[in-house]
Design a protein around this motif. Structure first.
Motif, PDB file in Angstrom:
ATOM      1  N   VAL A 119     -43.905  92.983  60.521  1.00 28.56           N
ATOM      2  CA  VAL A 119     -43.590  94.220  59.803  1.00 28.56           C
ATOM      3  C   VAL A 119     -43.815  94.045  58.307  1.00 28.56           C
ATOM      4  CG1 VAL A 119     -41.709  95.796  59.175  1.00 28.56           C
ATOM      5  CG2 VAL A 119     -41.984  95.067  61.549  1.00 28.56           C
ATOM      6  N   VAL A 120     -43.370  92.918  57.758  1.00 33.12           N
ATOM      7  CA  VAL A 120     -43.576  92.652  56.323  1.00 33.12           C
ATOM      8  C   VAL A 120     -45.064  92.594  56.000  1.00 33.12           C
ATOM      9  CG1 VAL A 120     -43.279  90.906  54.506  1.00 33.12           C
ATOM     10  CG2 VAL A 120     -41.366  91.496  55.997  1.00 33.12           C
ATOM     11  N   THR A 121     -45.845  91.948  56.859  1.00 33.32           N
ATOM     12  CA  THR A 121     -47.293  91.854  56.643  1.00 33.32           C
ATOM     13  C   THR A 121     -47.931  93.239  56.632  1.00 33.32           C
ATOM     14  OG1 THR A 121     -47.368  89.680  57.673  1.00 33.32           O
ATOM     15  CG2 THR A 121     -49.445  90.886  57.550  1.00 33.32           C
ATOM     16  N   GLU A 122     -47.531  94.097  57.554  1.00 31.54           N
ATOM     17  CA  GLU A 122     -48.063  95.466  57.593  1.00 31.54           C
ATOM     18  C   GLU A 122     -47.720  96.230  56.319  1.00 31.54           C
ATOM     19  OE1 GLU A 122     -46.845  97.586  61.087  1.00 31.54           O
ATOM     20  OE2 GLU A 122     -47.421  95.925  62.396  1.00 31.54           O
ATOM     21  N   ILE A 123     -46.491  96.104  55.872  1.00 28.50           N
ATOM     22  CA  ILE A 123     -46.062  96.812  54.660  1.00 28.50           C
ATOM     23  C   ILE A 123     -46.841  96.303  53.447  1.00 28.50           C
ATOM     24  CG2 ILE A 123     -44.129  97.132  53.062  1.00 28.50           C
ATOM     25  CD1 ILE A 123     -42.301  97.132  55.580  1.00 28.50           C
ATOM     26  N   LEU A 124     -46.981  94.989  53.320  1.00 28.93           N
ATOM     27  CA  LEU A 124     -47.708  94.423  52.180  1.00 28.93           C
ATOM     28  C   LEU A 124     -49.188  94.782  52.218  1.00 28.93           C
ATOM     29  CD1 LEU A 124     -46.006  90.930  51.847  1.00 28.93           C
ATOM     30  CD2 LEU A 124     -45.636  92.969  50.451  1.00 28.93           C
ATOM     31  N   ASP A 125     -49.789  94.811  53.415  1.00 26.65           N
ATOM     32  CA  ASP A 125     -51.191  95.222  53.527  1.00 26.65           C
ATOM     33  C   ASP A 125     -51.368  96.669  53.092  1.00 26.65           C
ATOM     34  OD1 ASP A 125     -52.158  92.777  54.344  1.00 26.65           O
ATOM     35  OD2 ASP A 125     -52.144  93.278  56.488  1.00 26.65           O
ATOM     36  N   THR A 126     -50.419  97.525  53.464  1.00 20.33           N
ATOM     37  CA  THR A 126     -50.469  98.931  53.052  1.00 20.33           C
ATOM     38  C   THR A 126     -50.349  99.046  51.538  1.00 20.33           C
ATOM     39  OG1 THR A 126     -49.510  99.639  55.153  1.00 20.33           O
ATOM     40  CG2 THR A 126     -49.375 101.188  53.315  1.00 20.33           C
ATOM     41  N   LEU A 127     -49.421  98.300  50.956  1.00 14.80           N
ATOM     42  CA  LEU A 127     -49.270  98.327  49.500  1.00 14.80           C
ATOM     43  C   LEU A 127     -50.540  97.870  48.804  1.00 14.80           C
ATOM     44  CD1 LEU A 127     -45.690  96.867  48.981  1.00 14.80           C
ATOM     45  CD2 LEU A 127     -46.455  99.179  48.435  1.00 14.80           C
TER      46      LEU A 127
ATOM     47  N   SER B 134     -53.651  97.953  49.879  1.00 15.65           N
ATOM     48  CA  SER B 134     -54.779  98.869  50.022  1.00 15.65           C
ATOM     49  C   SER B 134     -54.541 100.216  49.333  1.00 15.65           C
ATOM     50  CB  SER B 134     -55.107  99.094  51.496  1.00 15.65           C
ATOM     51  OG  SER B 134     -54.032  99.733  52.159  1.00 15.65           O
ATOM     52  N   GLU B 135     -53.305 100.676  49.285  1.00 14.10           N
ATOM     53  CA  GLU B 135     -53.035 102.019  48.751  1.00 14.10           C
ATOM     54  C   GLU B 135     -52.573 102.028  47.297  1.00 14.10           C
ATOM     55  OE1 GLU B 135     -50.300 103.984  51.294  1.00 14.10           O
ATOM     56  OE2 GLU B 135     -51.641 103.924  53.026  1.00 14.10           O
ATOM     57  N   GLN B 136     -51.912 100.971  46.846  1.00  9.26           N
ATOM     58  CA  GLN B 136     -51.272 101.046  45.541  1.00  9.26           C
ATOM     59  C   GLN B 136     -51.502  99.819  44.677  1.00  9.26           C
ATOM     60  OE1 GLN B 136     -47.207 102.256  45.715  1.00  9.26           O
ATOM     61  NE2 GLN B 136     -47.521 103.476  47.531  1.00  9.26           N
ATOM     62  N   ALA B 137     -52.582  99.115  44.895  1.00  5.97           N
ATOM     63  CA  ALA B 137     -52.826  97.909  44.109  1.00  5.97           C
ATOM     64  C   ALA B 137     -53.122  98.242  42.655  1.00  5.97           C
ATOM     65  CB  ALA B 137     -53.985  97.126  44.714  1.00  5.97           C
ATOM     66  N   GLY B 138     -53.072  97.217  41.840  1.00 10.16           N
ATOM     67  CA  GLY B 138     -53.413  97.369  40.429  1.00 10.16           C
ATOM     68  C   GLY B 138     -52.308  98.016  39.627  1.00 10.16           C
ATOM     69  N   GLU B 139     -52.675  98.997  38.847  1.00 13.04           N
ATOM     70  CA  GLU B 139     -51.744  99.628  37.909  1.00 13.04           C
ATOM     71  C   GLU B 139     -50.587 100.361  38.585  1.00 13.04           C
ATOM     72  OE1 GLU B 139     -51.661  99.455  34.511  1.00 13.04           O
ATOM     73  OE2 GLU B 139     -53.148  97.898  34.852  1.00 13.04           O
ATOM     74  N   HIS B 140     -50.728 100.682  39.852  1.00 18.79           N
ATOM     75  CA  HIS B 140     -49.706 101.477  40.529  1.00 18.79           C
ATOM     76  C   HIS B 140     -48.660 100.653  41.257  1.00 18.79           C
ATOM     77  CE1 HIS B 140     -51.955 105.067  39.622  1.00 18.79           C
ATOM     78  NE2 HIS B 140     -53.045 104.455  40.074  1.00 18.79           N
TER      79      HIS B 140
ATOM     80  N   GLN C 269     -43.255  87.204  41.383  1.00 18.06           N
ATOM     81  CA  GLN C 269     -44.377  87.490  40.484  1.00 18.06           C
ATOM     82  C   GLN C 269     -45.693  87.068  41.130  1.00 18.06           C
ATOM     83  OE1 GLN C 269     -44.641  84.825  37.240  1.00 18.06           O
ATOM     84  NE2 GLN C 269     -46.630  85.536  36.662  1.00 18.06           N
ATOM     85  N   ALA C 270     -45.736  85.902  41.746  1.00 16.61           N
ATOM     86  CA  ALA C 270     -46.961  85.422  42.392  1.00 16.61           C
ATOM     87  C   ALA C 270     -47.354  86.342  43.556  1.00 16.61           C
ATOM     88  CB  ALA C 270     -46.769  83.990  42.883  1.00 16.61           C
ATOM     89  N   LEU C 271     -46.388  86.785  44.328  1.00 18.71           N
ATOM     90  CA  LEU C 271     -46.656  87.706  45.430  1.00 18.71           C
ATOM     91  C   LEU C 271     -47.211  89.022  44.886  1.00 18.71           C
ATOM     92  CD1 LEU C 271     -46.476  88.560  48.405  1.00 18.71           C
ATOM     93  CD2 LEU C 271     -44.124  89.265  47.931  1.00 18.71           C
ATOM     94  N   THR C 272     -46.595  89.550  43.855  1.00 16.64           N
ATOM     95  CA  THR C 272     -47.033  90.822  43.267  1.00 16.64           C
ATOM     96  C   THR C 272     -48.463  90.709  42.727  1.00 16.64           C
ATOM     97  OG1 THR C 272     -44.754  91.309  42.666  1.00 16.64           O
ATOM     98  CG2 THR C 272     -46.464  92.608  41.591  1.00 16.64           C
TER      99      THR C 272
END
Length: 100
Positions: free
Chosen positions: A56-64, A66-72, A90-93
């Motif tokens: 579940v965590v992997t799915e949520i992080l993959d969604t983040l 692909s959809e909200q990387a970078g400045e968002h 910080q490293a994860l982010t």
């Protein structure tokens, strides 16, 4: 009695440990410590196995990523973590493409 001392590293901590790090070790074996992951189902938290929780965590992080990387993408952490935990967050982010 257990004595906690920092790992010697002059470049980081000059051989000092914070009070939180020095005295928080009893929490590691406290009877109220969670030892099984909990998964939210509706308004309830239900126990699950580690493979399910990490999936579940992997799915949520993959969604983040692909959809909200970078400045968002950014994180906000409370004051109850150790310096090591903040560093890992910080490293994860940054690994997800977040800059904040």
């Amino acid at each position: 009695m257990l004595r906690v001392v920092p790992r010697e590293n002059e470049g980081i901590n000059e051989v000092w440990a914070s009070d939180r790090d020095r005295y928080s070790h009893p929490a590691l074996t406290h009877k109220d410590r969670l030892s099984t992951p909990l998964l939210r189902q509706g308004d309830e938290l239900k126990p699950c196995d580690w493979d399910t929780a990490l999936g579940v965590v992997t799915e949520i992080l993959d969604t983040l990523r692909s959809e909200q990387a970078g400045e968002h993408l950014g994180v906000l952490a409370g004051g109850g973590a150790s310096c090591e935990e903040y560093y890992l967050l910080q490293a994860l982010t940054r690994g997800l493409g977040g800059a904040h």
